[in-house]
Design a protein around this motif. Structure first.
Motif, PDB file in Angstrom:
ATOM      1  N   ASP A  88     104.776  93.301  66.840  1.00 49.42           N
ATOM      2  CA  ASP A  88     105.342  93.735  68.119  1.00 49.42           C
ATOM      3  C   ASP A  88     104.315  94.455  68.990  1.00 49.42           C
ATOM      4  O   ASP A  88     104.406  94.417  70.221  1.00 49.42           O
ATOM      5  N   LEU A  89     103.331  95.107  68.371  1.00 58.15           N
ATOM      6  CA  LEU A  89     102.289  95.806  69.135  1.00 58.15           C
ATOM      7  C   LEU A  89     101.306  94.845  69.811  1.00 58.15           C
ATOM      8  O   LEU A  89     100.641  95.219  70.768  1.00 58.15           O
ATOM      9  N   ILE A  90     101.225  93.632  69.296  1.00 55.46           N
ATOM     10  CA  ILE A  90     100.266  92.676  69.856  1.00 55.46           C
ATOM     11  C   ILE A  90     100.526  92.412  71.333  1.00 55.46           C
ATOM     12  O   ILE A  90      99.585  92.218  72.100  1.00 55.46           O
ATOM     13  N   VAL A  91     101.777  92.468  71.758  1.00 57.34           N
ATOM     14  CA  VAL A  91     102.074  92.244  73.178  1.00 57.34           C
ATOM     15  C   VAL A  91     101.472  93.335  74.055  1.00 57.34           C
ATOM     16  O   VAL A  91     101.217  93.105  75.232  1.00 57.34           O
ATOM     17  N   ARG A  92     101.228  94.512  73.473  1.00 58.13           N
ATOM     18  CA  ARG A  92     100.598  95.616  74.209  1.00 58.13           C
ATOM     19  C   ARG A  92      99.085  95.597  74.088  1.00 58.13           C
ATOM     20  O   ARG A  92      98.398  96.381  74.736  1.00 58.13           O
ATOM     21  N   SER A  93      98.570  94.736  73.257  1.00 53.76           N
ATOM     22  CA  SER A  93      97.135  94.648  73.031  1.00 53.76           C
ATOM     23  C   SER A  93      96.741  93.170  72.992  1.00 53.76           C
ATOM     24  O   SER A  93      96.997  92.461  73.941  1.00 53.76           O
ATOM     25  N   SER A  94      96.138  92.727  71.870  1.00 56.78           N
ATOM     26  CA  SER A  94      95.762  91.318  71.751  1.00 56.78           C
ATOM     27  C   SER A  94      95.499  90.958  70.298  1.00 56.78           C
ATOM     28  O   SER A  94      95.225  91.822  69.469  1.00 56.78           O
ATOM     29  N   TYR A  95      95.589  89.666  70.019  1.00 63.92           N
ATOM     30  CA  TYR A  95      95.229  89.175  68.690  1.00 63.92           C
ATOM     31  C   TYR A  95      93.756  89.455  68.403  1.00 63.92           C
ATOM     32  O   TYR A  95      93.382  89.767  67.282  1.00 63.92           O
ATOM     33  N   GLU A  96      92.933  89.352  69.436  1.00 65.67           N
ATOM     34  CA  GLU A  96      91.499  89.567  69.262  1.00 65.67           C
ATOM     35  C   GLU A  96      91.207  90.993  68.828  1.00 65.67           C
ATOM     36  O   GLU A  96      90.354  91.220  67.968  1.00 65.67           O
ATOM     37  N   GLU A  97      91.894  91.969  69.417  1.00 67.68           N
ATOM     38  CA  GLU A  97      91.672  93.359  69.015  1.00 67.68           C
ATOM     39  C   GLU A  97      92.096  93.576  67.572  1.00 67.68           C
ATOM     40  O   GLU A  97      91.399  94.238  66.803  1.00 67.68           O
ATOM     41  N   LEU A  98      93.219  92.995  67.181  1.00 72.07           N
ATOM     42  CA  LEU A  98      93.671  93.129  65.802  1.00 72.07           C
ATOM     43  C   LEU A  98      92.697  92.432  64.855  1.00 72.07           C
ATOM     44  O   LEU A  98      92.360  92.972  63.796  1.00 72.07           O
ATOM     45  N   ALA A  99      92.220  91.253  65.224  1.00 75.25           N
ATOM     46  CA  ALA A  99      91.234  90.543  64.401  1.00 75.25           C
ATOM     47  C   ALA A  99      89.975  91.376  64.241  1.00 75.25           C
ATOM     48  O   ALA A  99      89.373  91.400  63.163  1.00 75.25           O
ATOM     49  N   ASN A 100      89.576  92.082  65.290  1.00 70.51           N
ATOM     50  CA  ASN A 100      88.412  92.954  65.214  1.00 70.51           C
ATOM     51  C   ASN A 100      88.639  94.077  64.197  1.00 70.51           C
ATOM     52  O   ASN A 100      87.722  94.462  63.459  1.00 70.51           O
ATOM     53  N   LEU A 101      89.847  94.596  64.118  1.00 73.56           N
ATOM     54  CA  LEU A 101      90.145  95.657  63.146  1.00 73.56           C
ATOM     55  C   LEU A 101      90.097  95.104  61.717  1.00 73.56           C
ATOM     56  O   LEU A 101      89.577  95.770  60.810  1.00 73.56           O
ATOM     57  N   PHE A 102      90.608  93.905  61.504  1.00 71.91           N
ATOM     58  CA  PHE A 102      90.470  93.271  60.184  1.00 71.91           C
ATOM     59  C   PHE A 102      88.996  93.074  59.850  1.00 71.91           C
ATOM     60  O   PHE A 102      88.569  93.282  58.711  1.00 71.91           O
ATOM     61  N   TYR A 103      88.201  92.691  60.841  1.00 70.83           N
ATOM     62  CA  TYR A 103      86.763  92.514  60.623  1.00 70.83           C
ATOM     63  C   TYR A 103      86.103  93.839  60.245  1.00 70.83           C
ATOM     64  O   TYR A 103      85.322  93.898  59.295  1.00 70.83           O
ATOM     65  N   ARG A 104      86.418  94.901  60.977  1.00 71.37           N
ATOM     66  CA  ARG A 104      85.856  96.214  60.655  1.00 71.37           C
ATOM     67  C   ARG A 104      86.214  96.614  59.225  1.00 71.37           C
ATOM     68  O   ARG A 104      85.366  97.128  58.485  1.00 71.37           O
ATOM     69  N   HIS A 105      87.458  96.378  58.835  1.00 75.31           N
ATOM     70  CA  HIS A 105      87.899  96.662  57.472  1.00 75.31           C
ATOM     71  C   HIS A 105      87.052  95.860  56.478  1.00 75.31           C
ATOM     72  O   HIS A 105      86.584  96.392  55.478  1.00 75.31           O
ATOM     73  N   ALA A 106      86.826  94.588  56.787  1.00 84.88           N
ATOM     74  CA  ALA A 106      86.085  93.703  55.886  1.00 84.88           C
ATOM     75  C   ALA A 106      84.638  94.129  55.688  1.00 84.88           C
ATOM     76  O   ALA A 106      84.069  93.927  54.616  1.00 84.88           O
ATOM     77  N   ILE A 107      84.039  94.741  56.714  1.00 84.40           N
ATOM     78  CA  ILE A 107      82.623  95.130  56.600  1.00 84.40           C
ATOM     79  C   ILE A 107      82.458  96.576  56.142  1.00 84.40           C
ATOM     80  O   ILE A 107      81.345  97.078  56.088  1.00 84.40           O
TER      81      ILE A 107
END
Length: 103
Positions: A30-49
């Motif tokens: 539900d938060l994605i509508v206030r932000s973006s899939y790209e921002e969330l993907a970036n957070l998964f990436y940060r977690h991964a590194i």
């Protein structure tokens, strides 16, 4: 010697392989509508590194140790102005983005 450059997609696949299947709860969806899939993907990436975000120093150290000891890994970020957690299970089968209240 021939240098082979990996594509962005290849790098993402390599870096995020240990996350297992990535999931989001309905609240994060539900938060994605206030932000973006790209921002969330970036957070998964940060977690991964290994950028654990807003966790305390002792949790940061515990995450680093968990990488070597097959433990659970948790990171914390702001997404769409809301604190979320990203948790990778100890068995590395799933990584889930959720609100702390959903844990």
């Amino acid at each position: 010697m021939l240098e082979v450059k990996e594509t962005f997609q290849e790098r993402m696949k390599r870096v995020t392989a240990w996350l297992g299947k990535t999931c989001v709860t309905q609240a994060v969806q539900d938060l994605i509508v206030r932000s973006s899939y790209e921002e969330l993907a970036n957070l998964f990436y940060r977690h991964a590194i290994g950028d654990w975000g807003l966790v305390a120093d002792d949790d940061w150290q515990a995450n680093n140790e968990a990488l070597n000891n097959s433990g659970r890994v948790i990171s914390s970020y702001l997404f769409a102005g809301v604190k979320i957690w990203i948790i990778t299970e100890a068995n590395r089968e799933y990584t889930t983005a959720l609100l702390p209240s959903e844990y």
